[in-house]
Design a protein around this motif. Structure first.
Motif, short mmCIF file in Angstrom:
data_model
loop_
_atom_site.label_atom_id
_atom_site.label_comp_id
_atom_site.label_asym_id
_atom_site.label_seq_id
_atom_site.Cartn_x
_atom_site.Cartn_y
_atom_site.Cartn_z
N ALA A 93 0.84 -1.20 0.00
CA ALA A 93 0.00 0.00 0.00
C ALA A 93 0.88 1.25 0.00
N GLN A 94 1.95 1.23 0.78
CA GLN A 94 2.84 2.39 0.84
C GLN A 94 3.46 2.68 -0.52
N ALA A 95 3.86 1.62 -1.23
CA ALA A 95 4.52 1.82 -2.52
C ALA A 95 3.53 2.35 -3.56
N PHE A 96 2.34 1.76 -3.61
CA PHE A 96 1.42 2.12 -4.69
C PHE A 96 0.58 3.36 -4.38
N MET A 97 0.21 3.55 -3.12
CA MET A 97 -0.64 4.70 -2.78
C MET A 97 0.17 5.94 -2.45
N PHE A 98 1.32 5.72 -1.78
CA PHE A 98 2.03 6.87 -1.20
C PHE A 98 3.41 7.09 -1.80
N ALA A 99 3.78 6.31 -2.82
CA ALA A 99 5.09 6.43 -3.46
C ALA A 99 6.22 6.33 -2.44
N ASP A 100 6.01 5.50 -1.41
CA ASP A 100 7.01 5.30 -0.36
C ASP A 100 7.59 3.89 -0.53
N GLY A 101 8.84 3.81 -0.97
CA GLY A 101 9.44 2.52 -1.30
C GLY A 101 9.17 2.21 -2.76
N GLY A 102 10.15 1.63 -3.43
CA GLY A 102 10.05 1.44 -4.87
C GLY A 102 9.13 0.31 -5.28
N ILE A 103 8.86 0.25 -6.59
CA ILE A 103 8.04 -0.83 -7.15
C ILE A 103 8.93 -2.04 -7.44
N THR A 104 10.07 -1.80 -8.14
CA THR A 104 10.97 -2.94 -8.38
C THR A 104 11.65 -3.36 -7.07
N ALA A 105 11.70 -2.46 -6.08
CA ALA A 105 12.30 -2.79 -4.78
C ALA A 105 11.26 -3.31 -3.80
N LEU A 106 10.03 -3.56 -4.28
CA LEU A 106 8.96 -3.98 -3.37
C LEU A 106 9.31 -5.29 -2.65
N GLY A 107 9.86 -6.25 -3.41
CA GLY A 107 10.22 -7.53 -2.80
C GLY A 107 11.27 -7.35 -1.71
N ALA A 108 12.28 -6.53 -2.00
CA ALA A 108 13.33 -6.27 -1.01
C ALA A 108 12.74 -5.62 0.23
N ASN A 109 11.84 -4.67 0.05
CA ASN A 109 11.25 -3.98 1.19
C ASN A 109 10.37 -4.91 2.03
N ILE A 110 9.60 -5.78 1.35
CA ILE A 110 8.78 -6.74 2.09
C ILE A 110 9.69 -7.71 2.87
N LEU A 111 10.79 -8.11 2.22
CA LEU A 111 11.75 -8.99 2.86
C LEU A 111 12.39 -8.32 4.08
N ASN A 112 12.90 -7.10 3.89
CA ASN A 112 13.68 -6.42 4.93
C ASN A 112 12.81 -5.96 6.10
N MET A 113 11.63 -5.44 5.80
CA MET A 113 10.80 -4.87 6.86
C MET A 113 9.75 -5.84 7.37
N GLY A 114 9.55 -6.94 6.64
CA GLY A 114 8.50 -7.87 7.04
C GLY A 114 9.00 -9.28 7.32
N VAL A 115 9.39 -9.98 6.26
CA VAL A 115 9.66 -11.42 6.36
C VAL A 115 10.78 -11.71 7.35
N ILE A 116 11.91 -11.01 7.20
CA ILE A 116 13.09 -11.32 8.03
C ILE A 116 12.78 -11.12 9.51
N GLY A 117 12.21 -9.98 9.86
CA GLY A 117 11.89 -9.70 11.25
C GLY A 117 10.84 -10.64 11.81
N ALA A 118 9.82 -10.91 11.01
CA ALA A 118 8.73 -11.78 11.47
C ALA A 118 9.25 -13.18 11.77
N LEU A 119 10.06 -13.72 10.86
CA LEU A 119 10.55 -15.08 11.07
C LEU A 119 11.57 -15.13 12.21
N ALA A 120 12.39 -14.09 12.32
CA ALA A 120 13.36 -14.06 13.43
C ALA A 120 12.63 -14.02 14.77
#
Lengths: 226, 108
Positions: A93-120
């Motif tokens: 939502a941040q990337a598409f609605m608010f231009a916060d975080g890139g589109i091609t960088a979306l996977g990296a951002n989900i990984l860095n701010m979501g997946v890695i922390g959640a699994l840790a």
């Protein structure tokens, strides 16, 4: 910690995108089996809270701010796999609605701010449940450590991706990212502990790893002894 | 504390989220965040650019368009954004649950 387009090269964007898609895809499958009537609205509320809290940048040292990430909070409340779904909703939502975080960088951002922390945090909670006593103080302590670690791991992953893209030398970006996020992580821990303590006070049954309903058990024991 | 129902918990949580995003976001720190700071200090901030899909973002940079007052624009962006994420999250969770309950695929 949102990476805009232009910071990562195509290979790194693609690789992080594939890893994030695989993790969130598995998260969706797991969530499909574990979501029930009460956790469906909770997922939405958690996502909304994470989004709102991410807007509230707080000052850290020297003209720099930090903001909440929320992966640790979502992982404690909903479990690590559902947390990956929560954070991908927020970051997308941040990337598409608010231009916060890139589109091609979306996977990296989900990984860095979501997946890695959640699994840790999920792993940390699981380990804590096995070896530490089930007490409120223990749960909140593990939550604090988990929240700080989630920010540090996300910052480290971001630094590694930037270096792998040739954007900035590894030896420069790793200490710089970890240094500033060691402070931001303290804010993350404070917000996460506050929110978990609030839910713990209102509905301890919603949190995996919460202490058992101690008053009821104690009461029963007293009655039996009398 | 008396235990509250899940509906009450969700309503209170949603109200706190929407309230924070609306009333507090205009007063949030506006200095660069950790990554932006590192990008500026180590000289790669200029590499960042918007994707062409983001040229027409509905609410670019958390400022609701067409509103001159910066704080009002940010607060409104927070209000709309948080409600939007709330509804998207609930809708997606309901969809995931519906698909997940279908007896298709492996069960472990």
């Amino acid at each position: 910690m949102h990476i805009p387009d232009g910071f990562l090269d195509n290979d790194v964007a693609l690789a992080t995108g594939v890893i994030a898609a695989a993790a969130v895809g598995y998260g969706v499958r797991r969530a499909g089996r574990t979501l029930d009537e009460r956790t469906v609205p909770l997922l939405g509320v958690t996502a909304a809270f994470v989004f709102a809290a991410q807007m509230l940048n707080f000052p850290v040292a020297g003209g720099t701010s930090g903001h909440f990430l929320g992966a640790a909070l979502a992982a404690v409340l909903l479990g690590p796999w559902t947390a990956t779904v929560v954070l991908s909703v927020v970051v997308t939502a941040q990337a598409f609605m608010f231009a916060d975080g890139g589109i091609t960088a979306l996977g990296a951002n989900i990984l860095n701010m979501g997946v890695i922390g959640a699994l840790a945090v999920g792993g940390l909670m699981l380990a804590a449940r096995r070896i530490l006593p089930r007490r409120r103080s223990v749960l909140l302590g593990v939550t604090a450590v988990g929240a700080w670690s989630a920010v540090m791991l996300g910052a480290l992953a971001t630094a590694l991706q930037l270096a792998a893209s040739g954007t900035v030398p590894l030896g420069t970006v790793v200490p710089a990212m970890l240094g500033v996020h060691a402070l931001i992580g303290i804010g993350e821990a404070a917000i996460t502990v506050t929110a978990v303590a609030a839910v713990l006070a209102a509905r301890p049954d919603l949190i995996a790893g919460a202490p058992p309903a101690a008053p009821a058990v104690r009461h029963t024991a007293i009655v039996q002894e009398a | 504390m008396r235990r509250v129902s899940t509906n009450v918990l969700c309503a209170v949580g949603a109200a706190i989220a929407v309230g924070m995003a609306t009333a507090l976001s205009p007063f949030a720190a506006s200095s660069p965040d950790g990554l932006e700071r590192v990008a500026e200090d180590t000289g790669f901030a200029g590499d960042g650019r918007l994707h062409e899909l983001q040229a027409s973002s509905p609410v670019p940079d958390y400022a609701f368009p067409g509103i001159a007052d910066e704080r009002l624009a940010t607060g409104l962006a927070g209000f709309v954004g948080t409600l939007g994420v709330l509804l998207c999250g609930i809708a997606l969770a309901a969809l995931i649950r519906r698909i997940g309950r279908r007896p298709v695929g492996a069960s472990t």
